[in-house]
Design an enzyme around this catalytic site. Structure first.
Site, PDB file in Angstrom:
ATOM      1  N   ALA A  66       0.806  -1.214   0.000  1.00  0.00           N
ATOM      2  CA  ALA A  66       0.000   0.000   0.000  1.00  0.00           C
ATOM      3  C   ALA A  66       0.843   1.271   0.000  1.00  0.00           C
ATOM      4  CB  ALA A  66      -0.928   0.006   1.213  1.00  0.00           C
ATOM      5  N   ASP A  85      -0.492 -10.373  -0.582  1.00  0.00           N
ATOM      6  CA  ASP A  85       0.858 -10.231  -0.038  1.00  0.00           C
ATOM      7  C   ASP A  85       1.031 -10.923   1.306  1.00  0.00           C
ATOM      8  OD1 ASP A  85      -0.669  -8.350   1.347  1.00  0.00           O
ATOM      9  OD2 ASP A  85       0.483  -6.613   0.668  1.00  0.00           O
TER      10      ASP A  85
END
Length: 479
Positions: A11, A235
């Site tokens: 992110a 992830d």
């Protein structure tokens, strides 16, 4: 082939990393790094997905320039966010970021029509306002009706590279739309959203070979010959694969979020697990990640940003080291910290409201965050033991947070158990070892984890006594 490239996008940043295996030692080399963040447009938060695709191309060009003629390639990113494609394969809408506020109040609205208990029994996924289920509920009905395909972010990036559409299972499970019993998209939830099953692609397992780069990309750019392999595209799923876990250990994948949990071969979707808001995300090779989302290093990332990045994360940890411990504490998972207008103000306001000293300096703010995270880990580790009815002997921290020596030591002190920190590159490693297993370089995930353990430094932290810890815990529980 001994060139395996992980596209690992979080992110806040992304990179392309090459992995090579020689004489049982796995080595990593960073080829390209880039920033990532969402932006606000007319009151909504969006990712720049075209920018991310461009950065993948730039990274592959760098790989070719470094003398890498051919490679395998896998992609992992964060979860839940999606891309709508029309019948011509064009994107219908910009990609909403999960911190967008359009879903803030929707859980209660959905609960009036579809009980949370029923959703959890079906999916085993925790109730979070930004889950894809709620994002799709908030989305324009007109745009959803036009969507020929609904892809999550890594699925879309694979599509841009190959022209093939997939829904990879570890990321698809975070949509809160997969049924644990049928191992498919749940018909009732799709009907509730007025979405057809064919609007999603085939559920695809990690290790599946997807093919080569689209010929048009090879004609347009100077790129290596790439065989694309579907990895664990969530992830966290890749990070857990890259963690050299021992029996009886829990893990924390420590980055923007701290994901604290255990690896299981069966889901645990009991009502107790639902009430504690634990999730059963699908993993690779028939596993489930039974875990809790903790707000994580997002807190310190935002503080650093608001300080105009004049301190590195290491410098903030050094400043925190010399501050008084457990002076001020915050409940890290409170919704107020998800995406506040100003994180520093929000932390200070929370301390003031609870009658605690207000952290004024960068060191005090950082220490407040690290102390609070360590106590959060203790709380949720105890919950985890109760829910799984098992004794957790130790904790493995992987990801960027494994570099934070202060936080690792505070965590060991709080939980009263050994903490093993590392590898920091667990996500890229998990991505790469799936490629290696798929191509036959490594036999299975057991061998992969053994190779990782002998290839990368793991630091042990042993618990030290915290003075007046009972009083600290009492204050913590009152927040």
């Amino acid at each position: 082939m001994n060139n395996h490239i992980a596209v690992d996008i979080g992110a806040s940043s992304g990179r392309l990393v090459r992995g090579t295996l020689q004489e049982g030692i796995l080595s990593l080399e960073e080829l390209h790094r880039f920033n990532n963040s969402f932006s606000e447009q007319e009151g909504s938060c969006f990712w720049d997905i075209d920018y991310l695709f461009e950065q993948i191309i730039i990274g592959l060009q760098k790989a070719k320039a470094l003398g890498i003629p051919a490679c395998t390639l896998g992609i992992d990113t964060w979860a839940v966010d999606y891309v709508l494609l029309d019948a011509e394969g064009h994107r219908i809408q910009e990609v909403y970021a999960y911190r967008d506020r359009r879903t803030d109040l929707l859980m209660e609205e959905v609960a009036k029509q579809f009980s949370p208990q029923s959703i959890y029994e079906k999916t085993g996924i925790q109730q979070l306002s930004f889950n894809t289920l709620y994002q799709l509920y908030a989305h324009s009905d007109e745009e959803l009706a036009k969507a020929d395909q609904i892809l999550l972010v890594p699925d879309y990036l694979y599509y841009r590279l190959t022209g093939h559409t997939i829904n990879e299972v570890t990321n698809a499970s975070t949509t809160q739309l997969l049924n644990l019993d049928t191992q498919e998209f749940d018909a009732d939830l799709l009907s509730f959203l007025n979405i057809k099953r064919e609007q999603f692609a085939t559920l695809t397992e990690p290790g599946t070979v997807l093919g080569t780069l689209d010929k048009s990309l090879l004609q347009q750019y100077d790129l290596p010959e790439c065989q694309l392999i579907c990895v664990a595209t969530h992830d966290t799923a890749s990070a857990v694969l890259g963690a050299p876990l021992k029996e009886g250990s829990a893990y924390i994948s420590s980055g923007t979020w701290s994901l604290l949990g255990v690896e299981r071969t069966e889901p645990l979707n009991t009502m107790k697990a639902m009430q504690a808001n634990y999730t059963n995300e699908w993993g690779a090779y028939g596993t489930y990640r039974f875990l809790k989302n903790v707000m994580g290093l997002w807190l310190i990332q935002e503080v650093r940003r608001l300080l105009n990045d004049r301190y590195s994360f290491a410098e903030l940890a050094e400043l925190a080291q010399v501050e008084e411990g457990f002076r001020s504490l915050i409940p890290c998972n409170a919704p107020r910290f998800l995406n506040p207008t100003n994180m520093i103000d929000e932390i200070r306001n929370a301390c003031a409201e609870s009658g605690q000293p207000i952290p004024e300096t960068p060191g005090q703010l950082a220490r407040c965050i690290f102390d609070s995270l360590a106590l959060s880990y203790l709380t949720y580790l105890q919950e985890l033991e109760e829910l799984t009815e098992s004794q957790i002997e130790g904790l493995q921290i992987v990801g960027g947070g494994a570099n934070n020596r202060l936080l690792c030591q505070l965590t060991a002190n709080a939980i009263g158990r050994e903490v093993k920190a590392g590898p920091t590159e667990a996500t890229a490693l998990g991505n790469i070892v799936v490629q290696m297993i798929s191509t036959g370089s490594i036999a299975d995930i057991i061998e992969a984890r053994a190779i990782i353990e002998q290839s990368f430094e793991i630091t042990s932290y042993f618990p030290q006594t915290i003075t007046h810890f009972d009083n600290i815990l009492s204050r913590w529980k009152d927040l």
